[in-house]
Design a protein around this motif. Structure first.
Motif, mmCIF file in Angstrom:
data_model
loop_
_atom_site.group_PDB
_atom_site.id
_atom_site.type_symbol
_atom_site.label_atom_id
_atom_site.label_comp_id
_atom_site.label_asym_id
_atom_site.label_seq_id
_atom_site.Cartn_x
_atom_site.Cartn_y
_atom_site.Cartn_z
ATOM 1 N N THR A 270 -2.178 -2.892 -2.641
ATOM 2 C CA THR A 270 -1.748 -1.841 -1.715
ATOM 3 C C THR A 270 -1.032 -2.433 -0.509
ATOM 4 O O THR A 270 0.030 -1.956 -0.112
ATOM 5 N N SER B 73 -10.035 5.642 -1.205
ATOM 6 C CA SER B 73 -10.836 6.655 -0.510
ATOM 7 C C SER B 73 -12.327 6.536 -0.843
ATOM 8 O O SER B 73 -13.165 7.029 -0.104
ATOM 9 N N ALA C 47 -4.589 8.170 6.138
ATOM 10 C CA ALA C 47 -3.786 8.973 5.214
ATOM 11 C C ALA C 47 -2.750 8.109 4.492
ATOM 12 O O ALA C 47 -2.576 8.236 3.274
ATOM 13 N N LEU C 48 -2.073 7.233 5.224
ATOM 14 C CA LEU C 48 -1.071 6.360 4.606
ATOM 15 C C LEU C 48 -1.704 5.442 3.560
ATOM 16 O O LEU C 48 -1.161 5.259 2.476
ATOM 17 N N THR D 182 -4.617 5.795 1.851
ATOM 18 C CA THR D 182 -5.142 6.487 0.671
ATOM 19 C C THR D 182 -4.029 7.170 -0.120
ATOM 20 O O THR D 182 -4.089 7.225 -1.344
ATOM 21 N N GLU D 183 -3.010 7.632 0.561
ATOM 22 C CA GLU D 183 -1.871 8.253 -0.115
ATOM 23 C C GLU D 183 -1.083 7.210 -0.888
ATOM 24 O O GLU D 183 -0.696 7.425 -2.029
ATOM 25 N N ALA D 184 -0.844 6.061 -0.284
ATOM 26 C CA ALA D 184 -0.082 4.986 -0.943
ATOM 27 C C ALA D 184 -0.772 4.539 -2.207
ATOM 28 O O ALA D 184 -0.145 4.333 -3.238
ATOM 29 N N GLN D 185 -2.083 4.394 -2.113
ATOM 30 C CA GLN D 185 -2.834 3.929 -3.272
ATOM 31 C C GLN D 185 -2.799 4.952 -4.403
ATOM 32 O O GLN D 185 -2.606 4.607 -5.550
ATOM 33 N N SER D 186 -2.926 6.241 -4.086
ATOM 34 C CA SER D 186 -2.919 7.243 -5.152
ATOM 35 C C SER D 186 -1.521 7.384 -5.760
ATOM 36 O O SER D 186 -1.368 7.651 -6.929
ATOM 37 N N THR D 187 -0.472 7.139 -4.954
ATOM 38 C CA THR D 187 0.895 7.173 -5.464
ATOM 39 C C THR D 187 1.125 6.009 -6.429
ATOM 40 O O THR D 187 1.754 6.155 -7.453
ATOM 41 N N THR E 47 -3.742 8.798 10.819
ATOM 42 C CA THR E 47 -2.492 8.573 10.090
ATOM 43 C C THR E 47 -2.608 7.332 9.211
ATOM 44 O O THR E 47 -2.162 7.331 8.057
ATOM 45 N N GLU F 7 -10.592 3.968 -6.287
ATOM 46 C CA GLU F 7 -9.661 4.481 -5.283
ATOM 47 C C GLU F 7 -10.057 3.999 -3.894
ATOM 48 O O GLU F 7 -11.240 3.849 -3.597
#
Length: 154
Positions: free
Chosen positions: A122, A4, A143-144, A146-151, A140, A2
């Motif tokens: 990514t 993160s 967050a974008l 790490t969020e994009a990658q987990s999505t 931001t 991941e």
């Protein structure tokens, strides 16, 4: 793997400009030093050495510089957004404003390649890059990313 795990929030920065690719590498080295304790000059030297093999600008304003370094235990990353794009010698000849650098241990064969593939996948998403460019605030951006990658993994 991941993002993160590779990227700390403190390793995400926004800079007004860098005068050249070498100056960007110096900024990456400084952030790698302050965040991960890496030797800044050794980091810059390793990035320049890798870049001499061929440009790491992958197109659409994105660069993925990377290098192997002694003394690292795992792959780590630094993300820099430039407010003013620079010439990077990218494959599409477009200037770069997004740079995600990866630093890997000397012997991190597969782990390094997996991390590079993850970051490449990514940042290949045009919608994500648009969001990153529209939100130049480090928290931001983190967050974008790490969020994009987990999505994508879901």
């Amino acid at each position: 793997m991941e993002l993160s795990r590779i990227l700390k929030p403190a390793a995400v920065k926004v800079f007004a400009a860098a005068s050249s690719k070498k100056r960007l590498f110096q900024e990456l080295g400084d952030v790698a030093h302050s965040t991960y304790g890496l030797d800044a000059s050794a980091t810059v030297e390793a990035l320049l050495e890798r870049e001499s093999l061929g440009p790491t600008g992958v197109g659409h304003g994105v660069a993925l510089p990377h290098a192997r370094l002694d003394g690292l235990e795992r792959v780590v990353g630094v993300f820099i957004m430039l407010e003013k794009p620079i010439d990077f010698g990218s494959v599409d000849r477009q200037p770069v404003d997004i740079a995600f650098a990866l630093f890997a241990p000397e012997d991190a064969g597969v782990e390094h390649l997996k991390a590079l593939a993850l970051v490449s996948r990514t940042l290949r998403e045009p919608a994500l890059c648009s969001k990153l460019r529209a939100n130049p605030e480090p928290t931001t951006l983190y967050a974008l990313l790490t969020e994009a990658q987990s999505t994508q993994a879901a």
